[in-house]
Design an enzyme around this catalytic site. Structure first.
Site, PDB file in Angstrom:
ATOM      1  N   GLY A  44       0.688  -1.289  -0.022  1.00  0.00           N
ATOM      2  CA  GLY A  44      -0.231   0.153  -0.219  1.00  0.00           C
ATOM      3  C   GLY A  44       0.947   1.372  -0.023  1.00  0.00           C
ATOM      4  N   ASP A  75      -6.824   0.307   6.598  1.00  0.00           N
ATOM      5  CA  ASP A  75      -7.399  -0.726   7.433  1.00  0.00           C
ATOM      6  C   ASP A  75      -6.020  -1.780   7.623  1.00  0.00           C
ATOM      7  OD1 ASP A  75     -10.070  -3.476   7.159  1.00  0.00           O
ATOM      8  OD2 ASP A  75      -8.468  -2.854   8.883  1.00  0.00           O
ATOM      9  N   SER A  76      -4.979  -1.422   8.366  1.00  0.00           N
ATOM     10  CA  SER A  76      -4.015  -2.285   8.262  1.00  0.00           C
ATOM     11  C   SER A  76      -3.526  -2.753   9.754  1.00  0.00           C
ATOM     12  CB  SER A  76      -2.630  -1.250   8.033  1.00  0.00           C
ATOM     13  OG  SER A  76      -2.348  -0.400   9.313  1.00  0.00           O
TER      14      SER A  76
HETATM   15  N1  SAM Z   1      -8.332  -4.967  11.674  1.00  0.00           N
HETATM   16  C1  SAM Z   1      -7.079  -5.362  11.610  1.00  0.00           C
HETATM   17  C2  SAM Z   1      -6.385  -4.410  12.866  1.00  0.00           C
HETATM   18  O1  SAM Z   1      -6.712  -3.200  13.097  1.00  0.00           O
HETATM   19  O2  SAM Z   1      -5.310  -4.933  13.059  1.00  0.00           O
HETATM   20  C3  SAM Z   1      -6.482  -5.059  10.322  1.00  0.00           C
HETATM   21  C4  SAM Z   1      -7.340  -6.071   9.504  1.00  0.00           C
HETATM   22  S1  SAM Z   1      -6.582  -6.384   7.968  1.00  0.00           S
HETATM   23  C5  SAM Z   1      -6.553  -8.150   8.032  1.00  0.00           C
HETATM   24  C6  SAM Z   1      -4.880  -5.781   8.222  1.00  0.00           C
HETATM   25  C7  SAM Z   1      -4.294  -5.979   6.797  1.00  0.00           C
HETATM   26  O3  SAM Z   1      -3.091  -5.184   6.557  1.00  0.00           O
HETATM   27  C8  SAM Z   1      -3.524  -7.303   6.585  1.00  0.00           C
HETATM   28  O4  SAM Z   1      -4.367  -8.355   5.573  1.00  0.00           O
HETATM   29  C9  SAM Z   1      -2.193  -7.077   5.983  1.00  0.00           C
HETATM   30  O5  SAM Z   1      -1.677  -7.998   5.021  1.00  0.00           O
HETATM   31  C10 SAM Z   1      -2.447  -5.605   5.580  1.00  0.00           C
HETATM   32  N2  SAM Z   1      -0.903  -4.777   5.477  1.00  0.00           N
HETATM   33  C11 SAM Z   1      -0.004  -4.682   6.240  1.00  0.00           C
HETATM   34  N3  SAM Z   1       0.791  -3.824   5.662  1.00  0.00           N
HETATM   35  C12 SAM Z   1       0.563  -3.688   4.394  1.00  0.00           C
HETATM   36  C13 SAM Z   1       1.095  -2.699   3.571  1.00  0.00           C
HETATM   37  N4  SAM Z   1       2.114  -2.290   3.734  1.00  0.00           N
HETATM   38  N5  SAM Z   1       0.451  -2.738   2.369  1.00  0.00           N
HETATM   39  C14 SAM Z   1      -1.027  -3.240   2.071  1.00  0.00           C
HETATM   40  N6  SAM Z   1      -1.487  -3.774   3.132  1.00  0.00           N
HETATM   41  C15 SAM Z   1      -0.714  -4.349   4.407  1.00  0.00           C
END
Ligand code: SAM
Length: 288
Positions: free
Chosen positions: A144, A162-163
């Site tokens: 992202g 939403d990371s």
């Molecule tokens: N609700 C959760 C929380 O607050 O911890 C987050 C849910 S969602 C599953 C979090 C997502 O962020 C994960 O699927 C992960 O792969 C994604 N993520 C982490 N770093 C990222 C990045 N640099 N770019 C895109 N997605 C990323």
């Protein structure tokens, strides 16, 4: 012997706050080590399925609606007319489902770095993926940080981050450089909304990320708070940052009339989420 002695538990220990959270489980259903994260799926006694990433709870079947609704509806009803939305992260697709309930939204691009999160969500949380085939949705697997850096200027109305927590692949989503990329990609009046951790046990992190948003050039901030049972402390926030103007309420009539079939969000909850306790207001008092 008490039932607890034979009951299995998934427990997330959060050392920095001397706290832990647990759910009674019946089995581990699946796990995968992706190039980015370790993803586990459990079956629980009272919360349905549970997804865990690198030892941190992510979503459960029973309570995820609170978080997904609060990560999407307040920002979308605060924007005057959101058409082009980007979700960074959100691989479980619950936030995507909520965004697509807004009929005025024309395109939603979801960019999660880890395809395995979405593949596991499709298998164990199909209800969260129910809108994935909406023609307005584009699901991409990429970093992202890179996506927002390369996004066309003034091409997006709302960016939802939403990371995971600011560790591992998520770390670079909480700093000034990333926020400057978001600011550049947002149209005037555009809104960035990001999950901003717990006001109780992450107050310094929350304060720092707000300051980084302001330093990046955002004109105004609004932190909303809401319950989030399976995250450390059970008390969570999201922070809205506005590109070129302040916050003056939200589209209450639209929100009341939208009939989005939500389980948590409504206009009173939206208003209540804006009320911040004194210790939090004090932490934000000198930010500019
Ligand atoms: N609700 C959760 C929380 O607050 O911890 C987050 C849910 S969602 C599953 C979090 C997502 O962020 C994960 O699927 C992960 O792969 C994604 N993520 C982490 N770093 C990222 C990045 N640099 N770019 C895109 N997605 C990323």
């Amino acid at each position: 012997m008490s039932g607890l002695d034979t009951q299995q538990w998934f427990t997330e220990v959060f050392e920095p706050s001397g706290s832990a959270f647990g759910l009674a489980i019946t089995a581990k259903l699946d796990e995968v080590q992706s190039p980015f994260q370790h993803i586990e799926i459990f079956d629980t006694t009272h919360f349905g399925k549970l997804m865990v990433i690198d030892g941190c709870t992510m979503v459960s079947s029973r309570e995820n609606f609170l978080y997904h609704e609060m990560m999407s509806h307040p920002a979308l009803f605060t924007h005057p007319s959101p058409k082009n939305v980007v979700i960074i992260g959100g691989g479980d697709c619950g936030t995507l489902r909520e965004v697509l309930k807004h009929q005025g939204v024309e395109t939603v691009h979801q960019i999660d770095i880890d395809e395995q999160v979405t593949r596991m969500a499709e298998k164990y949380f199909p209800e969260l993926c129910a809108s994935n085939n909406d023609p307005r949705a584009t699901i991409l697997f990429d970093d992202g940080i890179k996506f927002m850096r390369e996004a066309a200027p003034e091409s997006i109305d709302v960016v939802i981050v939403d990371s995971t927590d600011p560790v591992g692949p998520g770390e670079g989503l909480f700093n000034r450089a990333f926020y400057q990329s978001c600011l550049n990609a947002l149209r005037p009046g555009g809104i960035l909304v990001q999950q901003s951790e717990s006001p109780l046990i992450h107050l310094q992190l929350l304060t720092d990320m707000r300051q980084a948003m302001l330093d990046a050039g955002f004109a105004a901030l609004q932190t909303l708070n809401f319950p989030q049972m399976i995250y450390p402390s059970g008390w969570w926030t999201c922070t809205l940052a506005r590109k070129s103007e302040g916050f003056s309420g939200f589209r209450e009539a639209d929100a009341a009339a939208a009939n989005l079939n939500t389980g948590y969000y409504n206009i009173d909850i939206h208003k209540a989420a804006m009320a911040l306790p004194n210790f939090v207001q004090k932490a934000f008092a000198n930010q500019k």
